[in-house]
Design a protein around this motif. Sequence first.
Motif, PDB file in Angstrom:
ATOM      1  N   LEU A  29       9.233  44.259  52.152  1.00  0.00           N
ATOM      2  CA  LEU A  29       9.405  42.815  52.058  1.00  0.00           C
ATOM      3  C   LEU A  29       9.910  42.209  53.354  1.00  0.00           C
ATOM      4  CD1 LEU A  29      10.858  42.468  48.439  1.00  0.00           C
ATOM      5  CD2 LEU A  29       8.490  42.263  49.210  1.00  0.00           C
ATOM      6  N   LEU A  30      10.692  42.930  54.132  1.00  0.00           N
ATOM      7  CA  LEU A  30      11.157  42.384  55.404  1.00  0.00           C
ATOM      8  C   LEU A  30      10.021  42.295  56.420  1.00  0.00           C
ATOM      9  CD1 LEU A  30      14.719  43.833  56.107  1.00  0.00           C
ATOM     10  CD2 LEU A  30      14.059  41.548  55.348  1.00  0.00           C
ATOM     11  N   LEU A  32       6.920  41.546  55.528  1.00  0.00           N
ATOM     12  CA  LEU A  32       5.855  40.736  54.945  1.00  0.00           C
ATOM     13  C   LEU A  32       5.668  39.431  55.700  1.00  0.00           C
ATOM     14  CD1 LEU A  32       3.807  40.419  52.637  1.00  0.00           C
ATOM     15  CD2 LEU A  32       5.629  39.404  51.271  1.00  0.00           C
ATOM     16  N   ASP A  33       4.425  39.089  55.936  1.00  0.00           N
ATOM     17  CA  ASP A  33       4.042  37.859  56.627  1.00  0.00           C
ATOM     18  C   ASP A  33       3.697  36.799  55.574  1.00  0.00           C
ATOM     19  OD1 ASP A  33       2.210  35.885  57.652  1.00  0.00           O
ATOM     20  OD2 ASP A  33       1.843  37.141  59.381  1.00  0.00           O
ATOM     21  N   VAL A  34       4.407  35.676  55.576  1.00  0.00           N
ATOM     22  CA  VAL A  34       4.113  34.559  54.677  1.00  0.00           C
ATOM     23  C   VAL A  34       3.744  33.355  55.536  1.00  0.00           C
ATOM     24  CG1 VAL A  34       5.003  33.051  52.854  1.00  0.00           C
ATOM     25  CG2 VAL A  34       5.725  35.443  52.953  1.00  0.00           C
ATOM     26  N   GLU A  35       2.456  33.040  55.592  1.00  0.00           N
ATOM     27  CA  GLU A  35       1.955  31.964  56.457  1.00  0.00           C
ATOM     28  C   GLU A  35       2.396  32.162  57.903  1.00  0.00           C
ATOM     29  OE1 GLU A  35      -0.153  28.837  55.322  1.00  0.00           O
ATOM     30  OE2 GLU A  35      -0.544  30.797  54.429  1.00  0.00           O
ATOM     31  N   GLY A  36       2.440  33.405  58.344  1.00  0.00           N
ATOM     32  CA  GLY A  36       2.833  33.696  59.715  1.00  0.00           C
ATOM     33  C   GLY A  36       4.324  33.852  59.928  1.00  0.00           C
ATOM     34  N   VAL A  37       5.125  33.579  58.900  1.00  0.00           N
ATOM     35  CA  VAL A  37       6.587  33.633  59.019  1.00  0.00           C
ATOM     36  C   VAL A  37       7.108  34.912  58.371  1.00  0.00           C
ATOM     37  CG1 VAL A  37       8.757  32.502  58.427  1.00  0.00           C
ATOM     38  CG2 VAL A  37       6.752  31.128  59.012  1.00  0.00           C
ATOM     39  N   ARG A  38       8.064  35.550  59.048  1.00  0.00           N
ATOM     40  CA  ARG A  38       8.738  36.719  58.502  1.00  0.00           C
ATOM     41  C   ARG A  38      10.237  36.452  58.422  1.00  0.00           C
ATOM     42  NH1 ARG A  38       6.144  41.496  62.279  1.00  0.00           N
ATOM     43  NH2 ARG A  38       3.948  41.106  61.799  1.00  0.00           N
ATOM     44  N   LEU A  39      10.881  37.112  57.476  1.00  0.00           N
ATOM     45  CA  LEU A  39      12.330  37.021  57.394  1.00  0.00           C
ATOM     46  C   LEU A  39      12.938  37.543  58.691  1.00  0.00           C
ATOM     47  CD1 LEU A  39      12.952  38.298  53.750  1.00  0.00           C
ATOM     48  CD2 LEU A  39      12.916  35.930  54.564  1.00  0.00           C
ATOM     49  N   GLY A  40      13.962  36.843  59.160  1.00  0.00           N
ATOM     50  CA  GLY A  40      14.626  37.240  60.392  1.00  0.00           C
ATOM     51  C   GLY A  40      14.105  36.560  61.629  1.00  0.00           C
ATOM     52  N   MET A  41      12.980  35.843  61.518  1.00  0.00           N
ATOM     53  CA  MET A  41      12.473  35.111  62.681  1.00  0.00           C
ATOM     54  C   MET A  41      13.465  34.032  63.093  1.00  0.00           C
ATOM     55  SD  MET A  41       8.407  34.304  62.349  1.00  0.00           S
ATOM     56  CE  MET A  41       7.183  35.456  62.940  1.00  0.00           C
ATOM     57  N   SER A  42      13.474  33.715  64.371  1.00  0.00           N
ATOM     58  CA  SER A  42      14.259  32.578  64.833  1.00  0.00           C
ATOM     59  C   SER A  42      13.551  31.290  64.435  1.00  0.00           C
ATOM     60  CB  SER A  42      14.411  32.630  66.354  1.00  0.00           C
ATOM     61  OG  SER A  42      13.147  32.410  66.983  1.00  0.00           O
ATOM     62  N   VAL A 132      16.637  44.634  49.720  1.00  0.00           N
ATOM     63  CA  VAL A 132      16.847  43.673  50.798  1.00  0.00           C
ATOM     64  C   VAL A 132      16.279  42.276  50.530  1.00  0.00           C
ATOM     65  CG1 VAL A 132      16.999  45.449  52.576  1.00  0.00           C
ATOM     66  CG2 VAL A 132      14.765  44.479  51.999  1.00  0.00           C
ATOM     67  N   ALA A 133      15.301  42.167  49.645  1.00  0.00           N
ATOM     68  CA  ALA A 133      14.649  40.864  49.478  1.00  0.00           C
ATOM     69  C   ALA A 133      13.939  40.774  48.130  1.00  0.00           C
ATOM     70  CB  ALA A 133      13.660  40.624  50.608  1.00  0.00           C
ATOM     71  N   VAL A 134      13.545  39.545  47.795  1.00  0.00           N
ATOM     72  CA  VAL A 134      12.798  39.272  46.567  1.00  0.00           C
ATOM     73  C   VAL A 134      11.552  38.465  46.923  1.00  0.00           C
ATOM     74  CG1 VAL A 134      12.845  38.171  44.295  1.00  0.00           C
ATOM     75  CG2 VAL A 134      14.928  39.219  45.220  1.00  0.00           C
ATOM     76  N   LEU A 135      10.416  38.882  46.376  1.00  0.00           N
ATOM     77  CA  LEU A 135       9.154  38.166  46.562  1.00  0.00           C
ATOM     78  C   LEU A 135       8.675  37.658  45.213  1.00  0.00           C
ATOM     79  CD1 LEU A 135       6.529  37.381  48.163  1.00  0.00           C
ATOM     80  CD2 LEU A 135       5.657  39.654  47.527  1.00  0.00           C
ATOM     81  N   ASP A 136       8.452  36.334  45.121  1.00  0.00           N
ATOM     82  CA  ASP A 136       7.875  35.724  43.918  1.00  0.00           C
ATOM     83  C   ASP A 136       6.501  35.160  44.252  1.00  0.00           C
ATOM     84  OD1 ASP A 136       9.819  35.895  41.726  1.00  0.00           O
ATOM     85  OD2 ASP A 136      11.113  34.696  43.024  1.00  0.00           O
ATOM     86  N   LYS A 137       5.548  35.389  43.350  1.00  0.00           N
ATOM     87  CA  LYS A 137       4.202  34.836  43.497  1.00  0.00           C
ATOM     88  C   LYS A 137       3.846  34.089  42.217  1.00  0.00           C
ATOM     89  CE  LYS A 137       1.510  35.860  46.324  1.00  0.00           C
ATOM     90  NZ  LYS A 137       1.108  35.292  47.651  1.00  0.00           N
ATOM     91  N   TRP A 138       3.332  32.867  42.370  1.00  0.00           N
ATOM     92  CA  TRP A 138       2.910  32.065  41.227  1.00  0.00           C
ATOM     93  C   TRP A 138       1.457  31.630  41.394  1.00  0.00           C
ATOM     94  CZ3 TRP A 138       7.656  31.148  43.575  1.00  0.00           C
ATOM     95  CH2 TRP A 138       8.804  31.205  42.765  1.00  0.00           C
ATOM     96  N   ALA A 139       0.744  31.570  40.289  1.00  0.00           N
ATOM     97  CA  ALA A 139      -0.589  30.964  40.248  1.00  0.00           C
ATOM     98  C   ALA A 139      -0.694  30.214  38.923  1.00  0.00           C
ATOM     99  CB  ALA A 139      -1.680  32.021  40.339  1.00  0.00           C
ATOM    100  N   LYS A 140      -1.090  28.931  38.985  1.00  0.00           N
ATOM    101  CA  LYS A 140      -1.232  28.185  37.739  1.00  0.00           C
ATOM    102  C   LYS A 140      -2.289  27.098  37.886  1.00  0.00           C
ATOM    103  CE  LYS A 140       2.535  24.816  38.435  1.00  0.00           C
ATOM    104  NZ  LYS A 140       3.780  24.279  37.839  1.00  0.00           N
ATOM    105  N   THR A 149       4.313  30.981  46.946  1.00  0.00           N
ATOM    106  CA  THR A 149       4.932  32.229  47.380  1.00  0.00           C
ATOM    107  C   THR A 149       6.341  31.925  47.827  1.00  0.00           C
ATOM    108  OG1 THR A 149       2.806  33.118  48.176  1.00  0.00           O
ATOM    109  CG2 THR A 149       4.820  34.169  49.008  1.00  0.00           C
ATOM    110  N   ARG A 150       7.298  32.743  47.383  1.00  0.00           N
ATOM    111  CA  ARG A 150       8.674  32.586  47.844  1.00  0.00           C
ATOM    112  C   ARG A 150       9.225  33.958  48.206  1.00  0.00           C
ATOM    113  NH1 ARG A 150      12.577  29.854  43.754  1.00  0.00           N
ATOM    114  NH2 ARG A 150      12.328  31.858  42.689  1.00  0.00           N
ATOM    115  N   LEU A 151       9.701  34.084  49.431  1.00  0.00           N
ATOM    116  CA  LEU A 151      10.281  35.329  49.920  1.00  0.00           C
ATOM    117  C   LEU A 151      11.705  35.039  50.360  1.00  0.00           C
ATOM    118  CD1 LEU A 151       9.927  38.322  50.719  1.00  0.00           C
ATOM    119  CD2 LEU A 151       9.058  37.517  52.931  1.00  0.00           C
TER     120      LEU A 151
END
Length: 204
Positions: A29-30, A32-42, A132-140, A149-151
């Motif tokens: 999860l650390l 993981l790329d979400v729209e180009g953003v990763r946890l820990g990025m500045s 270290v982290a939680v990833l949630d995915k929704w589709a409706k 997506t929430r990380l």
Amino acid sequence: MNRTAAGFAALVTIGALAFLPARATNVDLLGLDVEGVRLGMSTSEAGAALDNRGYDQIKGTSFQKKDARGVHYVGLKLNPGGEVISVEVAHFLYEGIDPDAHRDTWVENWGEPDNRMGNAGHDWNLTYENEVAVLDKWAKTVPRSELRTRLVSKNEVIASRRGREVSSELCMAIKDKPVSLLNVTDRENLMECIRTGQLRIVAR
């Protein structure tokens, strides 16, 4: 934000999760790329990554873009050091979606979730969690087609950046490569070289 700078700073992970173990607790999860953003990025790294994907900063840590598919929002949460500790993406789509197909894709990519809630054909929420982290995915589909997506990091301060080590030889090779020839992987490696101090940006 300058798009040339964004090109250098964009960190794009392509298919990185395809080979991860199937158990949810083993998902990186650390990394993981979400729209180009990763946890820990500045803040600047995350902003550049989103800028590279066509998002405009609308307020503080909120970003938005509109295209033929719909309206897309990204919200970031930062720790006191300016690192990203949460990224949430919402896609409000004009066309219909198949929630079951999205659910199947998520399970194929990351294995069985730690928690799943849903209504076949209408909505699904899958949660993956490790230490270290939680990833949630929704589709409706009701009241409109929506993908989210929430990380979220479990720690307020991320002790170390993820990402693979980049050798000094590779850093030197990238340094000597013309800017016009840098591809996506080169740019990602370049940012890792700068982050680890193997390359520095200096004024000429």
